[in-house]
Design an enzyme around this catalytic site. Structure first.
Site, PDB file in Angstrom:
ATOM      1  N   HIS A  71       0.865  -1.177   0.000  1.00 29.07           N
ATOM      2  CA  HIS A  71       0.000   0.000   0.000  1.00 29.07           C
ATOM      3  C   HIS A  71       0.907   1.234   0.000  1.00 29.07           C
ATOM      4  CE1 HIS A  71      -2.846  -2.828   2.470  1.00 29.07           C
ATOM      5  NE2 HIS A  71      -2.945  -3.059   1.180  1.00 29.07           N
ATOM      6  N   GLN A  72       1.239   1.725  -1.171  1.00 30.81           N
ATOM      7  CA  GLN A  72       2.174   2.857  -1.250  1.00 30.81           C
ATOM      8  C   GLN A  72       1.420   4.164  -1.020  1.00 30.81           C
ATOM      9  OE1 GLN A  72       2.593   1.253  -4.988  1.00 30.81           O
ATOM     10  NE2 GLN A  72       2.987  -0.567  -3.759  1.00 30.81           N
TER      11      GLN A  72
END
Lengths: 545, 201
Positions: A479-480
């Site tokens: 989850h950037q």
């Protein structure tokens, strides 16, 4: 070759006859066709705007999904989503970040390979600075986002139940009924009851019954990375709706840079390349970046100019900084009875009981896994034997595993960042993204806390604890977030509360790159809610330029 | 334990193959060593099969599947024919790997692979290093045999309900077995068991 319609013809050298030349009179150009870009494109096209979407990756045909599933299950086959190679090159520093396992380039973006867990952030996530003196506050609060969360849940077709006592307030039931708990959940339930830990359902972006012309879940068991039934939501759904509303979606056209006017105040064009190397200029009135937590920042940095020497929308210096992910914490072992794992690839129970705790303040949520231990077919394909010996091995290894996973919050740190690697170029000659990512002591302490609870649950269950993923072995949940943070102070943030950049009046950024803090909830529902909110603001600016 | 046509169709579904007329009616027209020679297209460097491809794969399946599996030949036949239909590249790779295995059998044991005793077939695969080889579609002979012969057969078997049941899971990964089984404490009766129950009435 720089002239439009160069050597490769209008299809850009792909050979499929599809026109990849620019749209002549676009109102809005969206870069990226993941959930953020697809939702914005759909809403604006639906309101009559002329929308063009530029997608770096290919369009994956749904008819190939079972073949892609085989690619996932069988060792020695290609990556089902074709990630890696010169197009996707990157470098890392600090703790290794496996970027190309963490994203997909293609029509639908990373929802093509995501698992599909969709929960709302909690109220406290929007005000971590005010409440606890950590991180930074969002310029909006939960109530601002609340109607858009409901809208996003309808868009995805979220299957869920109102049984989570720790969830933030909501006004209406989920669009679809929750998936029933697993047999494995029932084993955990007794142990958790004794420990006074509340289990509850998981909101899934996965059809528990037919919804929006997509099939119900058929139990293939490979949600992440491939759902052959189409039950799992992917942004292909809203790409199709956008196209039906008149939007144009061009695949295999990575945007190289954005170009602005002489004053450096508005974007004039997105310059994209087709596979034959031809560059094209897509002009538009408004531009929306929706290409993920790393590429959003990279594209702004790649677009540096005389007026914006540090990259576009970067007068704050925050572009690329404050890169965050969620950390996986987990523990597992075995029972002396069947646990019925690996029938499905999604979870049906979680606990958010510890999410709002203050010791530590980092959010953490725990997941009771339905896919603990090996899958027999996958183990068979990597085994060193066959015949009766293999069957005995599989009988021994399968059937009694249990595990508790979880996500842990990482607070923003300016030193975790995306920059351009001066020493390495992609297939178009652009510097590749350089990911600097490390964990601080705070995060490690929060992971240890998650492990403590996980061990207590497994111990109460009577399981032998065989593995723990703690601070040393943890990895990102893919989850950037954080690299174009949202804020009200142009000196400290990249976009405003509507996700419009402070510096350029017609440039918007959507996706988890705008999250000032990340909480510990899977981010895609929040991405969708913010995108729908941005679409509304952008629509208003179209009608009142 | 019996492998059924339904298992084969389930395995086919897991590789995205649809069952067309070719599967139901067709068989390979097996390229044999003599046929290749007659056609003048064979060469020493490219061994050809001396037996029907399906005979060879069934012989390999007898080794890599657990003992006591009934209906194996039909399962293999239905799966392989469906699997390779409209996939010429895969079919070619499979055929090449099978031909290589057959050539090794003839070189080392003086007989086509399918004609060897089961324990000799097993030993030959192990002597080739297939049990520890990585599956690589365009790799060494051993790696290709692992990919096209051993792993394809194992994939078909253990992603089918019957193969899964043998090791405790009636809805294995790759099989669209619905969303009931994960909620149950134990395996439901198999369709064969259920039909057996019907007969008892």
């Amino acid at each position: 070759m720089s002239a439009d319609g160069g050597s490769g013809g209008s299809d850009g050298g792909v050979g499929d006859g599809i026109d990849r030349t620019p749209s002549p009179s676009a109102d809005v150009c969206v870069v990226g066709s993941g959930p953020a870009g697809a939702l914005v494109a759909h809403r604006l096209a639906d309101e009559g705007a002329n929308v063009v979407v530029l997608e770096a990756g290919p369009r994956f045909e749904f008819s190939e999904r079972t073949a892609q599933q085989e690619q996932h299950i069988r060792p020695g086959m290609e990556d089902p989503w074709e990630m890696g190679g010169p197009r996707d090159a990157y470098s890392t520093e600090g703790r290794h970040y496996p970027l190309n396992a963490a994203r997909v380039k293609g029509v639908g973006g990373s929802t093509l390979h995501w698992q599909g867990m969709v929960m709302r952030l909690h109220e406290r996530d929007f005000e971590m600075q005010t409440r606890y003196g950590v991180g930074t506050d969002w310029p909006i609060d939960y109530d601002d986002l609340r109607p858009y969360y409901a809208d996003a849940e309808r868009a995805f077709g979220v299957a869920g139940a109102m049984d989570n006592p720790y969830a933030p307030p909501r006004e209406e039931p989920f669009p679809l009924p929750a998936f029933p708990p697993s047999y494995s959940d029932s084993l955990f339930a007794e142990a958790c009851e004794r420990l006074e830990i509340d289990m509850h359902s998981v909101p899934n972006a996965r059809n528990s019954e037919p919804y929006d012309d997509r099939a119900p879940c058929l139990g293939y068991g490979t949600c992440k990375p491939v759902c052959p039934s189409g039950a799992k939501y992917t942004a292909e759904s809203h790409v199709a709706k956008a196209e039906a509303a008149g939007a144009r979606v061009i695949d295999r056209v990575p945007v190289q840079r954005l170009e602005h006017d002489d004053a450096g105040e508005t974007i004039e064009a997105a310059v994209y390349a087709t596979p034959d190397g031809t560059e094209h200029r897509q002009t538009a009135g408004q531009f929306v970046l929706a290409c993920g937590g790393v590429e959003n920042a990279r594209l702004l940095l790649l677009s540096a100019s005389e007026q914006h020497p540090d990259g576009l929308a970067n007068s704050s210096g925050a572009v690329g900084r404050f890169f965050m992910d969620h950390l996986f914490a987990g523990a597992g072992g075995r029972l002396d009875e069947p646990t019925r794992q690996n029938h499905v690839g999604f979870n049906t129970s979680e606990t958010h009981q510890f999410y709002d705790d203050t010791e530590p303040v980092e959010g953490l949520k725990l997941e009771f896994l339905n896919y603990a231990g090996p899958s027999p077919v996958i183990e068979a394909l990597g085994a060193d034997t066959w015949g009766d010996e293999l069957a005995e091995q599989l009988n021994e290894s399968y059937g009694t595993h249990v595990a508790v996973g979880g996500l842990v919050e990482q607070l923003p740190d300016a030193e975790n960042r995306i920059t351009l690697d001066p020493d390495r170029r992609d297939d178009h000659g652009n510097p590749v993204p350089h990911v600097e990512w490390s964990l601080g002591e705070r995060t490690e302490r929060a992971i240890r806390r998650a492990n403590e609870i996980q061990h207590a649950i497994l111990g109460e269950l009577g399981a032998s604890i065989e593995w723990t993923v703690g601070p040393e072995s943890t990895g990102p949940a893919y989850h950037q977030m954080g690299t174009t943070r949202m804020g009200s102070d142009p000196g400290q943030s990249v976009v405003d509360a509507d996700c419009r950049t402070h510096d350029l009046s017609n440039l918007w950024v959507v996706g988890s790159s705008v999250f000032p803090t990340g909480g510990a909830m899977n981010p895609t529902l929040t991405i969708a809610a913010l995108s729908l909110r941005t679409a509304e603001a952008l629509s208003a600016s179209l009608s009142d330029p | 334990m019996e492998l059924t046509r339904r298992d084969a169709l389930a395995a086919l579904a897991a590789v995205g193959a649809t069952v067309g007329g070719g599967v139901l009616a067709g068989r390979y027209d097996p390229p044999r060593a003599d046929a290749a020679s007659d056609a003048g297209s064979g060469s020493a460097a490219e061994p050809t099969l001396s037996t029907d491809l399906l005979d060879l794969l069934d012989a390999a399946a007898e080794v890599v599947y657990p003992s006591g599996v009934d209906g194996r030949r039909t399962f293999v036949e239905t799966y392989v024919l469906g699997r390779t239909e409209n996939q010429p590249a895969y079919r070619e790779g499979l055929q090449e790997a099978a031909a290589q295995l057959d050539a090794v059998a003839r070189d080392w044991r003086g007989q086509p692979y399918a004609d060897l005793d089961a324990d000799v077939r097993d030993k030959l695969l192990r002597d080739l290093g297939v049990e520890t080889a990585e599956p690589v579609a365009d790799g060494t002979i051993t790696e290709r045999i692992r990919f096209y012969v051993v792993n394809d057969l194992l994939f078909a078997f253990y992603s089918s309900p019957t193969g899964g049941r043998l090791v405790g899971i009636e809805n294995p990964i790759g099989h669209p077995g619905g969303i009931e089984s994960y909620q149950r404490a134990s395996m439901s009766p198999s369709s064969a068991e259920r039909s057996g129950g019907t007969n008892e009435r």
